[in-house]
Design a protein around this motif. Structure first.
Motif, short mmCIF file in Angstrom:
data_model
loop_
_atom_site.label_atom_id
_atom_site.label_comp_id
_atom_site.label_asym_id
_atom_site.label_seq_id
_atom_site.Cartn_x
_atom_site.Cartn_y
_atom_site.Cartn_z
N GLU A 29 0.83 -1.20 0.00
CA GLU A 29 0.00 0.00 0.00
C GLU A 29 0.87 1.26 0.00
N GLY A 30 1.94 1.25 0.80
CA GLY A 30 2.83 2.41 0.82
C GLY A 30 3.51 2.64 -0.51
N GLN A 31 3.91 1.56 -1.18
CA GLN A 31 4.55 1.68 -2.50
C GLN A 31 3.55 2.18 -3.54
N ARG A 32 2.32 1.70 -3.44
CA ARG A 32 1.30 2.15 -4.39
C ARG A 32 1.06 3.65 -4.25
N MET A 33 1.06 4.15 -3.00
CA MET A 33 0.89 5.58 -2.77
C MET A 33 2.08 6.37 -3.31
N TYR A 34 3.28 5.79 -3.15
CA TYR A 34 4.47 6.49 -3.65
C TYR A 34 4.46 6.57 -5.17
N VAL A 35 4.11 5.47 -5.81
CA VAL A 35 4.09 5.45 -7.28
C VAL A 35 3.08 6.46 -7.82
#
Length: 405
Positions: A65-71
């Motif tokens: 979820e954190g990576q998805r938000m960063y992308v």
């Protein structure tokens, strides 16, 4: 990890997402409707038996979820290479921050590539330093600033109404004083202030025996009375200040008659040094404006390699530690050092590795008794049109640390 038992939905919703990462209803892999609250700003360790779902919670849920938000925060151009990232199977996640995981490996041939460039964090840092960065003088440690028209206008308006002021700029020093005054007269300026006395330029230039102290002579742009309520007066002040900055090549002098005087400068300088005004380009290694002028941002240059000049550091100067000075022709460079070494307490019989840093530096810089290695290689460069000197110079070249950096 803080993992309370949530019997009711309201109990989980009551937690503050600024203090907890709140996960509800995780159904990833072998996790069956797990709800958990993890305190933020703390080091949290997830433990458990093999297969209990540690990785499913940490990587497949929280990090995903954190990576998805960063992308999603990246540019559209970058996102097209990363593909679409699916949201983890969970009812909701609150309080998780955009996250990245970086594997320590080289994935590019560009020596300038770093973690910051790969993640695009570097672009934000450039903007941050350009906008809020503060420049300090390495000489005095004081902050480097420059004045603008508004600063001068605010200073003038800070005085009570009715205060008499003068706006001036220094007389140019690249010409003779009389010639400089004639030029200013031709531009429409009629008065100067010399040692606190107001004089007419025509009177000075007409007198054959007139003396002009160019270091203390300022051309008068305007005389005015402080009146912040009068709008036309504000425009007049701003226009006069702009003229003073332009004609004074960045310097404007404001004299408060009978009280004080203050010099303003729109040049970004301090302690006699001119500094670069912070901008995005100044912090870009791929832009020549921001890169080191010597190594162009690579940190290495092709220069004289000390290890090739002095390959055996256990030898002394007397024993021939300086390799290019061993030949009969080049011994004329080392002979003065051996002859006069005792005059300045240089230990010619001590191994090079045991010399102090000052003594090692002296071999390169030289002194009044002998010429150092820097002069030696500079002479080789001046003779580089001859093939034998080019070959000799190439023997001692190599990649060295950039001296500027």
């Amino acid at each position: 990890m803080h993992n309370p038992s949530f019997s009711e939905k309201g109990e989980l919703d009551a937690l503050d997402a600024r203090e907890y990462i709140i996960v509800k209803g995780v159904k990833v892999n072998n996790l069956n409707n797990l709800s958990v609250a993890i305190p933020r700003n703390q080091l949290v360790v997830i433990t458990g038996l093999s297969g209990s779902g540690k990785s499913s919670l940490a990587f497949d849920t929280l990090f995903a979820e954190g990576q998805r938000m960063y992308v999603e925060s990246l540019s559209a151009y970058t996102r097209q290479f990363l593909g679409r990232m699916e949201k983890p199977a969970v009812d909701y996640i609150r309080g998780v921050s955009p996250a990245i995981a970086i594997e320590q490996k080289t994935n590019t041939k560009n020596p300038r590539s770093t973690v910051g460039t790969t993640t695009e964090i570097y672009d934000y840092l450039k903007l941050l330093y350009a906008r809020i960065g503060v420049t300090y003088s390495p000489i005095s440690g004081q902050k480097v600033t420059k004045d603008n028209i508004s600063d001068v206008v605010d200073y003038i308006n800070s005085w009570e109404e009715g205060t008499k002021l003068m706006i001036l700029f220094p007389l140019k020093k690249n010409r003779s004083p009389i010639e400089a005054l004639k030029i200013e007269l031709g531009k429409g300026f009629t008065r100067v202030v010399q040692n606190h006395k107001t004089l007419f330029i025509e009177d000075i230039t007409a007198a054959s025996n007139s003396f002009v102290d160019k270091d203390n002579t300022y051309v008068l742009v305007d005389r005015l009375v402080a009146n912040r309520k009068e709008k036309n007066n504000q425009f007049r002040i701003a226009d006069s200040v702009q003229t003073a900055f332009f004609e004074g090549e960045g310097t404007c002098l404001v004299v408060v008659v009978g009280r004080e005087e203050r010099t303003f400068s729109d040049r970004f300088e301090r302690d006699g040094m001119t500094f670069e005004v912070p901008s995005v380009h100044l912090f870009s290694f791929n832009n020549p404006y921001g890169a080191c002028k010597t190594c162009e941002g690579f940190g290495k240059i092709i220069g004289i390699d000390e290890d090739k000049v002095i390959p055996n550091k256990s030898l002394s100067v007397y024993e021939g530690a300086i390799f290019p000075w061993r030949s009969k022709t080049m011994k004329r460079w080392v002979n003065p050092l051996i002859t006069h070494g005792s005059d300045f307490n240089f230990p010619i019989h001590r191994p090079y590795k045991d010399l102090t840093e000052t003594q090692k530096k002296l071999l390169w810089t030289g002194n009044k008794f002998f010429k150092g290695l820097d002069d030696f290689f500079e002479q080789l460069r001046t003779q580089a049109h001859k093939i034998q000197y080019r070959v000799l110079l190439s023997r001692y070249r190599g990649k060295t640390d950039c001296p500027s950096c």
